[in-house]
Motif scaffolding. Structure first.
Motif, PDB file in Angstrom:
ATOM      1  N   GLY A 163       0.863  -1.327   0.113  1.00 54.41           N
ATOM      2  CA  GLY A 163       0.115   0.017  -0.022  1.00 54.41           C
ATOM      3  C   GLY A 163       0.934   1.275   0.141  1.00 54.41           C
ATOM      4  O   GLY A 163       0.213   2.383   0.722  1.00 54.41           O
ATOM      5  N   GLY A 164       2.070   1.159  -0.612  1.00 53.64           N
ATOM      6  CA  GLY A 164       2.719   2.346  -0.780  1.00 53.64           C
ATOM      7  C   GLY A 164       2.087   3.463  -1.795  1.00 53.64           C
ATOM      8  O   GLY A 164       1.185   3.208  -2.264  1.00 53.64           O
ATOM      9  N   ILE A 165       2.613   4.213  -2.349  1.00 45.35           N
ATOM     10  CA  ILE A 165       2.310   5.346  -3.420  1.00 45.35           C
ATOM     11  C   ILE A 165       1.848   4.486  -4.595  1.00 45.35           C
ATOM     12  O   ILE A 165       0.934   4.562  -4.985  1.00 45.35           O
ATOM     13  N   ILE A 166       2.700   3.521  -5.108  1.00 42.92           N
ATOM     14  CA  ILE A 166       2.634   2.805  -6.272  1.00 42.92           C
ATOM     15  C   ILE A 166       1.451   1.716  -6.195  1.00 42.92           C
ATOM     16  O   ILE A 166       0.311   1.853  -6.854  1.00 42.92           O
ATOM     17  N   GLY A 167       1.112   1.120  -4.872  1.00 45.53           N
ATOM     18  CA  GLY A 167       0.179   0.219  -4.715  1.00 45.53           C
ATOM     19  C   GLY A 167      -1.199   0.883  -4.403  1.00 45.53           C
ATOM     20  O   GLY A 167      -2.300   0.405  -5.075  1.00 45.53           O
ATOM     21  N   SER A 168      -0.905   1.996  -3.709  1.00 52.10           N
ATOM     22  CA  SER A 168      -2.263   2.788  -3.382  1.00 52.10           C
ATOM     23  C   SER A 168      -2.870   3.326  -4.657  1.00 52.10           C
ATOM     24  O   SER A 168      -4.146   3.281  -4.889  1.00 52.10           O
ATOM     25  N   LEU A 187      -7.974   1.020 -10.034  1.00 49.93           N
ATOM     26  CA  LEU A 187      -8.765  -0.261 -10.313  1.00 49.93           C
ATOM     27  C   LEU A 187     -10.030  -0.161  -9.886  1.00 49.93           C
ATOM     28  O   LEU A 187     -10.855  -0.414 -10.445  1.00 49.93           O
ATOM     29  N   ALA A 188     -10.116   0.399  -8.377  1.00 50.70           N
ATOM     30  CA  ALA A 188     -11.460   0.420  -7.883  1.00 50.70           C
ATOM     31  C   ALA A 188     -12.327   1.460  -8.723  1.00 50.70           C
ATOM     32  O   ALA A 188     -13.353   1.394  -9.096  1.00 50.70           O
ATOM     33  N   ALA A 189     -11.367   2.819  -9.086  1.00 51.79           N
ATOM     34  CA  ALA A 189     -12.535   3.679  -9.882  1.00 51.79           C
ATOM     35  C   ALA A 189     -12.983   3.204 -11.254  1.00 51.79           C
ATOM     36  O   ALA A 189     -13.846   3.541 -11.760  1.00 51.79           O
ATOM     37  N   SER A 190     -12.339   2.005 -11.834  1.00 54.29           N
ATOM     38  CA  SER A 190     -12.709   1.589 -13.110  1.00 54.29           C
ATOM     39  C   SER A 190     -13.582   0.380 -12.985  1.00 54.29           C
ATOM     40  O   SER A 190     -14.213  -0.199 -13.867  1.00 54.29           O
ATOM     41  N   GLY A 191     -14.061   0.351 -11.789  1.00 51.64           N
ATOM     42  CA  GLY A 191     -15.194  -0.618 -11.410  1.00 51.64           C
ATOM     43  C   GLY A 191     -14.704  -2.110 -10.894  1.00 51.64           C
ATOM     44  O   GLY A 191     -15.605  -3.110 -10.670  1.00 51.64           O
ATOM     45  N   LYS A 192     -13.522  -2.480 -10.776  1.00 47.60           N
ATOM     46  CA  LYS A 192     -12.959  -3.746 -10.328  1.00 47.60           C
ATOM     47  C   LYS A 192     -13.180  -3.785  -8.714  1.00 47.60           C
ATOM     48  O   LYS A 192     -12.789  -2.697  -8.020  1.00 47.60           O
ATOM     49  N   SER A 193     -13.603  -4.904  -8.385  1.00 50.38           N
ATOM     50  CA  SER A 193     -13.524  -5.193  -6.902  1.00 50.38           C
ATOM     51  C   SER A 193     -11.961  -5.428  -6.595  1.00 50.38           C
ATOM     52  O   SER A 193     -11.201  -6.358  -6.977  1.00 50.38           O
ATOM     53  N   THR A 194     -11.482  -4.609  -5.491  1.00 50.25           N
ATOM     54  CA  THR A 194     -10.104  -4.244  -5.366  1.00 50.25           C
ATOM     55  C   THR A 194      -9.777  -4.669  -3.896  1.00 50.25           C
ATOM     56  O   THR A 194     -10.347  -3.717  -3.116  1.00 50.25           O
ATOM     57  N   LEU A 195      -8.788  -5.357  -3.383  1.00 53.97           N
ATOM     58  CA  LEU A 195      -8.240  -5.547  -2.349  1.00 53.97           C
ATOM     59  C   LEU A 195      -6.919  -4.898  -2.260  1.00 53.97           C
ATOM     60  O   LEU A 195      -6.144  -5.703  -2.953  1.00 53.97           O
ATOM     61  N   LEU A 196      -6.469  -3.967  -1.279  1.00 49.83           N
ATOM     62  CA  LEU A 196      -5.235  -3.599  -1.045  1.00 49.83           C
ATOM     63  C   LEU A 196      -4.727  -4.114   0.213  1.00 49.83           C
ATOM     64  O   LEU A 196      -5.514  -3.591   1.094  1.00 49.83           O
ATOM     65  N   LEU A 197      -3.646  -4.757   0.239  1.00 48.70           N
ATOM     66  CA  LEU A 197      -3.015  -5.350   1.288  1.00 48.70           C
ATOM     67  C   LEU A 197      -1.542  -4.389   1.840  1.00 48.70           C
ATOM     68  O   LEU A 197      -1.057  -4.272   0.731  1.00 48.70           O
ATOM     69  N   GLU A 198      -1.575  -4.192   2.900  1.00 47.21           N
ATOM     70  CA  GLU A 198      -0.250  -3.366   3.538  1.00 47.21           C
ATOM     71  C   GLU A 198       0.144  -4.001   4.546  1.00 47.21           C
ATOM     72  O   GLU A 198      -0.940  -4.294   5.612  1.00 47.21           O
ATOM     73  N   GLN A 199       1.378  -4.303   4.972  1.00 50.34           N
ATOM     74  CA  GLN A 199       1.954  -5.056   6.087  1.00 50.34           C
ATOM     75  C   GLN A 199       2.030  -4.053   7.360  1.00 50.34           C
ATOM     76  O   GLN A 199       1.902  -4.198   8.580  1.00 50.34           O
ATOM     77  N   PHE A 200       2.002  -2.651   7.145  1.00 48.81           N
ATOM     78  CA  PHE A 200       2.262  -1.745   8.063  1.00 48.81           C
ATOM     79  C   PHE A 200       1.002  -0.830   8.358  1.00 48.81           C
ATOM     80  O   PHE A 200      -0.002  -0.981   7.335  1.00 48.81           O
ATOM     81  N   SER A 201       0.740  -0.137   9.456  1.00 47.14           N
ATOM     82  CA  SER A 201      -0.356   0.435   9.749  1.00 47.14           C
ATOM     83  C   SER A 201      -0.527   1.876   8.916  1.00 47.14           C
ATOM     84  O   SER A 201       0.474   2.330   8.316  1.00 47.14           O
ATOM     85  N   PHE A 202      -1.554   2.260   8.674  1.00 45.93           N
ATOM     86  CA  PHE A 202      -1.796   3.453   7.971  1.00 45.93           C
ATOM     87  C   PHE A 202      -1.017   4.506   8.398  1.00 45.93           C
ATOM     88  O   PHE A 202      -0.972   4.945   9.443  1.00 45.93           O
ATOM     89  N   LEU A 203      -0.438   5.620   7.427  1.00 42.61           N
ATOM     90  CA  LEU A 203       0.279   6.489   7.720  1.00 42.61           C
ATOM     91  C   LEU A 203       1.766   6.221   8.686  1.00 42.61           C
ATOM     92  O   LEU A 203       2.161   7.013   9.328  1.00 42.61           O
ATOM     93  N   HIS A 204       2.296   4.971   8.350  1.00 42.58           N
ATOM     94  CA  HIS A 204       3.442   4.835   9.136  1.00 42.58           C
ATOM     95  C   HIS A 204       4.633   5.192   8.459  1.00 42.58           C
ATOM     96  O   HIS A 204       4.405   6.163   7.389  1.00 42.58           O
ATOM     97  N   ARG A 205       5.846   5.380   9.096  1.00 41.70           N
ATOM     98  CA  ARG A 205       7.062   6.383   8.656  1.00 41.70           C
ATOM     99  C   ARG A 205       7.891   5.387   8.111  1.00 41.70           C
ATOM    100  O   ARG A 205       9.201   5.881   7.787  1.00 41.70           O
ATOM    101  N   ARG A 206       7.750   4.232   7.429  1.00 42.01           N
ATOM    102  CA  ARG A 206       8.600   3.342   6.856  1.00 42.01           C
ATOM    103  C   ARG A 206       8.853   3.398   5.244  1.00 42.01           C
ATOM    104  O   ARG A 206       9.681   2.984   4.621  1.00 42.01           O
ATOM    105  N   GLY A 207       7.910   4.083   4.625  1.00 43.19           N
ATOM    106  CA  GLY A 207       7.912   4.356   3.171  1.00 43.19           C
ATOM    107  C   GLY A 207       8.704   5.325   2.696  1.00 43.19           C
ATOM    108  O   GLY A 207       9.138   6.298   3.658  1.00 43.19           O
ATOM    109  N   SER A 208       9.130   5.196   1.450  1.00 43.74           N
ATOM    110  CA  SER A 208      10.026   6.278   0.814  1.00 43.74           C
ATOM    111  C   SER A 208       9.471   7.443   0.633  1.00 43.74           C
ATOM    112  O   SER A 208      10.017   8.338   0.293  1.00 43.74           O
ATOM    113  N   SER A 209       8.086   7.560   0.702  1.00 47.31           N
ATOM    114  CA  SER A 209       7.356   8.900   0.227  1.00 47.31           C
ATOM    115  C   SER A 209       6.573   9.149   1.432  1.00 47.31           C
ATOM    116  O   SER A 209       6.011  10.113   1.391  1.00 47.31           O
ATOM    117  N   HIS A 210       6.897   8.955   2.747  1.00 48.40           N
ATOM    118  CA  HIS A 210       6.680   9.532   3.899  1.00 48.40           C
ATOM    119  C   HIS A 210       7.229  10.796   4.266  1.00 48.40           C
ATOM    120  O   HIS A 210       8.288  11.121   3.663  1.00 48.40           O
TER     121      HIS A 210
END
Length: 107
Positions: free
Chosen positions: A16-21, A27-50
């Motif tokens: 669920g980083g920037i690319i995955g998000s 995909l969801a906007a195009s009508g696909k049922s989409t599940l996004l999986l992320e190992q860290f909590s929302f708004l964590h500080r481990r990503g390269s774009s935080h």
């Protein structure tokens, strides 16, 4: 909307980083049922774009990047409108560059 039943998903995006998000959003906007999986909590500080300081440019020597940036800024505007939150501030880099140049010339 999170489904808690045994329904199937059209697409599962892992990461669920920037690319995955962005991928999951498109995909969801195009009508696909989409599940996004992320190992860290929302708004964590481990990503390269935080964090608060990131730079994006409008100009590149390669034409395809310049065209891509026009589309990217339009998508940022749309995302900000949908979220009701401003994240892109423009023009500040030019002012900072002038201050640095002024300091350099002074030295």
């Amino acid at each position: 909307m999170l489904r808690t039943t045994n329904d199937e998903w059209d697409v599962v995006v892992v990461g669920g980083g920037i690319i995955g998000s962005c991928t999951a959003y498109a995909l969801a906007a195009s009508g696909k049922s989409t599940l996004l999986l992320e190992q860290f909590s929302f708004l964590h500080r481990r990503g390269s774009s935080h964090g608060d300081s990131r730079i994006i440019r409008r100009t590149y020597p390669e034409d395809f990047y310049a065209h891509m940036m026009r589309e990217a800024y339009a998508k940022w505007d749309n995302a900000e409108h949908e979220a009701g939150y401003k994240v892109v501030r423009t023009g500040e880099g030019a002012a900072a560059s002038r201050q640095i140049l002024s300091l350099y010339v002074t030295l």
